[in-house]
Motif scaffolding. Structure first.
Motif, PDB file in Angstrom:
ATOM      1  N   TRP A  84      12.512  11.922 -11.418  1.00  0.00           N
ATOM      2  CA  TRP A  84      11.128  11.723 -11.662  1.00  0.00           C
ATOM      3  C   TRP A  84      10.318  12.683 -11.027  1.00  0.00           C
ATOM      4  N   ARG A  85       8.795  12.751 -11.104  1.00  0.00           N
ATOM      5  CA  ARG A  85       8.078  13.521 -10.571  1.00  0.00           C
ATOM      6  C   ARG A  85       7.221  12.773  -9.556  1.00  0.00           C
ATOM      7  N   ASP A  86       7.026  13.653  -8.537  1.00  0.00           N
ATOM      8  CA  ASP A  86       6.101  13.186  -7.360  1.00  0.00           C
ATOM      9  C   ASP A  86       4.608  13.328  -7.901  1.00  0.00           C
ATOM     10  N   PRO A  87       3.661  12.666  -7.396  1.00  0.00           N
ATOM     11  CA  PRO A  87       2.394  13.088  -7.521  1.00  0.00           C
ATOM     12  C   PRO A  87       1.825  14.605  -7.302  1.00  0.00           C
ATOM     13  N   ASP A  88       2.540  15.218  -6.376  1.00  0.00           N
ATOM     14  CA  ASP A  88       2.185  16.846  -6.059  1.00  0.00           C
ATOM     15  C   ASP A  88       3.138  17.590  -7.083  1.00  0.00           C
ATOM     16  N   GLY A  89       3.869  16.966  -8.040  1.00  0.00           N
ATOM     17  CA  GLY A  89       4.403  17.673  -9.040  1.00  0.00           C
ATOM     18  C   GLY A  89       6.007  18.135  -8.997  1.00  0.00           C
ATOM     19  N   SER A  90       6.476  17.741  -7.587  1.00  0.00           N
ATOM     20  CA  SER A  90       7.832  18.215  -7.240  1.00  0.00           C
ATOM     21  C   SER A  90       8.700  17.233  -7.937  1.00  0.00           C
ATOM     22  N   VAL A  91       9.925  17.753  -8.403  1.00  0.00           N
ATOM     23  CA  VAL A  91      10.908  16.950  -9.004  1.00  0.00           C
ATOM     24  C   VAL A  91      11.857  16.414  -8.088  1.00  0.00           C
ATOM     25  N   ARG A  92      12.188  15.062  -8.231  1.00  0.00           N
ATOM     26  CA  ARG A  92      13.207  14.321  -7.318  1.00  0.00           C
ATOM     27  C   ARG A  92      14.152  13.580  -8.139  1.00  0.00           C
ATOM     28  N   THR A  93      15.363  13.433  -7.654  1.00  0.00           N
ATOM     29  CA  THR A  93      16.407  12.431  -8.260  1.00  0.00           C
ATOM     30  C   THR A  93      16.843  11.607  -7.156  1.00  0.00           C
ATOM     31  N   GLY A  94      17.647  10.576  -7.887  1.00  0.00           N
ATOM     32  CA  GLY A  94      17.956   9.438  -6.964  1.00  0.00           C
ATOM     33  C   GLY A  94      18.647   8.595  -7.898  1.00  0.00           C
ATOM     34  N   ARG A  95      19.139   7.355  -7.262  1.00  0.00           N
ATOM     35  CA  ARG A  95      19.892   6.412  -7.978  1.00  0.00           C
ATOM     36  C   ARG A  95      19.455   5.086  -8.235  1.00  0.00           C
TER      37      ARG A  95
ATOM     38  N   ASP B 171      23.852  -8.068 -13.422  1.00  0.00           N
ATOM     39  CA  ASP B 171      24.419  -7.356 -14.579  1.00  0.00           C
ATOM     40  C   ASP B 171      24.019  -5.952 -14.502  1.00  0.00           C
ATOM     41  N   GLU B 172      23.400  -5.416 -13.532  1.00  0.00           N
ATOM     42  CA  GLU B 172      22.879  -3.977 -13.689  1.00  0.00           C
ATOM     43  C   GLU B 172      24.084  -3.077 -13.157  1.00  0.00           C
ATOM     44  N   VAL B 173      23.688  -1.870 -13.398  1.00  0.00           N
ATOM     45  CA  VAL B 173      24.687  -0.969 -12.826  1.00  0.00           C
ATOM     46  C   VAL B 173      23.862   0.378 -12.188  1.00  0.00           C
ATOM     47  N   TRP B 174      24.510   1.136 -11.473  1.00  0.00           N
ATOM     48  CA  TRP B 174      23.638   2.179 -10.590  1.00  0.00           C
ATOM     49  C   TRP B 174      23.978   3.476 -11.429  1.00  0.00           C
ATOM     50  N   THR B 175      22.706   4.124 -11.700  1.00  0.00           N
ATOM     51  CA  THR B 175      22.665   5.217 -12.537  1.00  0.00           C
ATOM     52  C   THR B 175      21.419   6.420 -11.924  1.00  0.00           C
ATOM     53  N   ALA B 176      21.956   7.545 -12.081  1.00  0.00           N
ATOM     54  CA  ALA B 176      20.969   8.756 -11.914  1.00  0.00           C
ATOM     55  C   ALA B 176      19.778   8.939 -12.514  1.00  0.00           C
ATOM     56  N   VAL B 177      18.649   9.114 -11.871  1.00  0.00           N
ATOM     57  CA  VAL B 177      17.519   9.133 -12.526  1.00  0.00           C
ATOM     58  C   VAL B 177      16.753  10.409 -11.815  1.00  0.00           C
TER      59      VAL B 177
ATOM     60  N   LEU C 129       0.937  -1.339   0.074  1.00  0.00           N
ATOM     61  CA  LEU C 129      -0.069  -0.195   0.085  1.00  0.00           C
ATOM     62  C   LEU C 129       0.986   1.180   0.076  1.00  0.00           C
ATOM     63  N   ASP C 130       2.039   1.259   0.647  1.00  0.00           N
ATOM     64  CA  ASP C 130       2.830   2.600   0.696  1.00  0.00           C
ATOM     65  C   ASP C 130       3.854   2.645  -0.627  1.00  0.00           C
ATOM     66  N   ARG C 131       4.178   1.709  -1.377  1.00  0.00           N
ATOM     67  CA  ARG C 131       5.086   1.939  -2.482  1.00  0.00           C
ATOM     68  C   ARG C 131       4.288   2.145  -3.809  1.00  0.00           C
ATOM     69  N   TYR C 132       4.825   2.879  -4.527  1.00  0.00           N
ATOM     70  CA  TYR C 132       4.163   3.329  -5.747  1.00  0.00           C
ATOM     71  C   TYR C 132       5.192   3.049  -6.783  1.00  0.00           C
ATOM     72  N   GLU C 133       4.944   2.569  -8.060  1.00  0.00           N
ATOM     73  CA  GLU C 133       5.790   2.457  -9.148  1.00  0.00           C
ATOM     74  C   GLU C 133       5.472   3.806 -10.025  1.00  0.00           C
ATOM     75  N   VAL C 134       6.557   4.543 -10.234  1.00  0.00           N
ATOM     76  CA  VAL C 134       6.707   5.734 -11.028  1.00  0.00           C
ATOM     77  C   VAL C 134       7.599   5.866 -12.008  1.00  0.00           C
ATOM     78  N   ALA C 135       7.406   6.370 -13.204  1.00  0.00           N
ATOM     79  CA  ALA C 135       8.088   6.473 -14.267  1.00  0.00           C
ATOM     80  C   ALA C 135       9.203   7.489 -14.234  1.00  0.00           C
ATOM     81  N   ALA C 136      10.515   7.059 -14.195  1.00  0.00           N
ATOM     82  CA  ALA C 136      11.654   8.012 -13.984  1.00  0.00           C
ATOM     83  C   ALA C 136      12.361   7.835 -15.369  1.00  0.00           C
ATOM     84  N   VAL C 137      13.438   8.883 -15.611  1.00  0.00           N
ATOM     85  CA  VAL C 137      14.137   9.185 -16.538  1.00  0.00           C
ATOM     86  C   VAL C 137      15.663   9.101 -16.329  1.00  0.00           C
ATOM     87  N   LEU C 138      16.372   8.554 -16.942  1.00  0.00           N
ATOM     88  CA  LEU C 138      17.717   8.239 -16.927  1.00  0.00           C
ATOM     89  C   LEU C 138      18.456   9.787 -17.051  1.00  0.00           C
ATOM     90  N   THR C 139      19.154  10.203 -16.170  1.00  0.00           N
ATOM     91  CA  THR C 139      19.578  11.558 -16.434  1.00  0.00           C
ATOM     92  C   THR C 139      20.990  11.801 -17.163  1.00  0.00           C
TER      93      THR C 139
END
Length: 193
Positions: A95-106, A87-93, A62-72
């Motif tokens: 995304w926008r929260d439901p309230d419209g604020s932009v967030r970044t992460g890896r 086989d995967e690597v860490w990369t910066a992404v 209930l607490d986790r949401y799938e969000v579409a992010a974009v690789l930076t």
């Protein structure tokens, strides 16, 4: 040649007989209580543990949401220190929260993934990146194994406690035998020891 048969009296500790000692009755009750506590306590603990784990997974779902992010930026070719089979690597992404604020992460993506590629990420209610919630099969497996381990732990603890009580009873019985043999030695003129 005739085979010797072992004659065992079933439930001998519970029957009235002149050789039964008080410690035999105590041991019989200890064993009976241990079996009941191990079975009932193990079952109850296993069910409660599995239920708590299932509730935790429901809250995660209930607490986790799938969000579409974009690789930076473009994903690197390979990780410097990889886990076996990863086989995967860490990369910066971004995304926008439901309230419209932009967030970044890896997050982890395939090597050489181009910048601007959309990737799914999971966020919690506060907008932080979190791991994907477990699938129903993973959840069932973890819940069942957690309940089984808790049940075995309770059963093992009860068995260990009963074993310690029985060892103490055995030491007490041996002490009683020493006293009885010492008493017999004095009555028979000291010829037993």
């Amino acid at each position: 040649m005739a085979k010797a048969r072992r004659t065992a009296v079933w439930m001998w500790r519970w029957r009235r007989n002149p050789l039964r000692r008080r410690s035999d009755m105590v041991e019989a009750y200890v064993v009976l209580t241990a079996w009941l506590l191990a079975v009932a306590g193990g079952l109850i603990t296993g069910v409660v543990t599995a239920d708590v784990a299932a509730q935790r997974y429901d809250r995660q779902r209930l607490d986790r949401y799938e969000v579409a992010a974009v690789l930076t930026g473009q994903a690197p070719s390979a990780a410097s220190a990889q886990a076996v089979g990863d086989d995967e690597v860490w990369t910066a992404v971004r995304w926008r929260d439901p309230d419209g604020s932009v967030r970044t992460g890896r997050t982890k993506v395939a090597p050489f993934t181009a910048a601007g590629t959309p990737v799914p990420v999971w966020t919690d209610g506060r907008g932080h990146l979190v791991s994907r919630p477990p699938s129903r099969a993973e959840e069932a497996s973890e819940t069942a194994s957690g309940g089984a381990l808790a049940a075995m732990g309770v059963g093992g603890a009860v068995w260990l406690a009963a074993r310690m009580v029985r060892e103490r009873l055995n030491r007490r019985r041996l002490g009683e035998w020493d006293v009885a043999w010492a008493d017999a030695a004095t009555r028979w003129g000291g010829k037993t020891g």
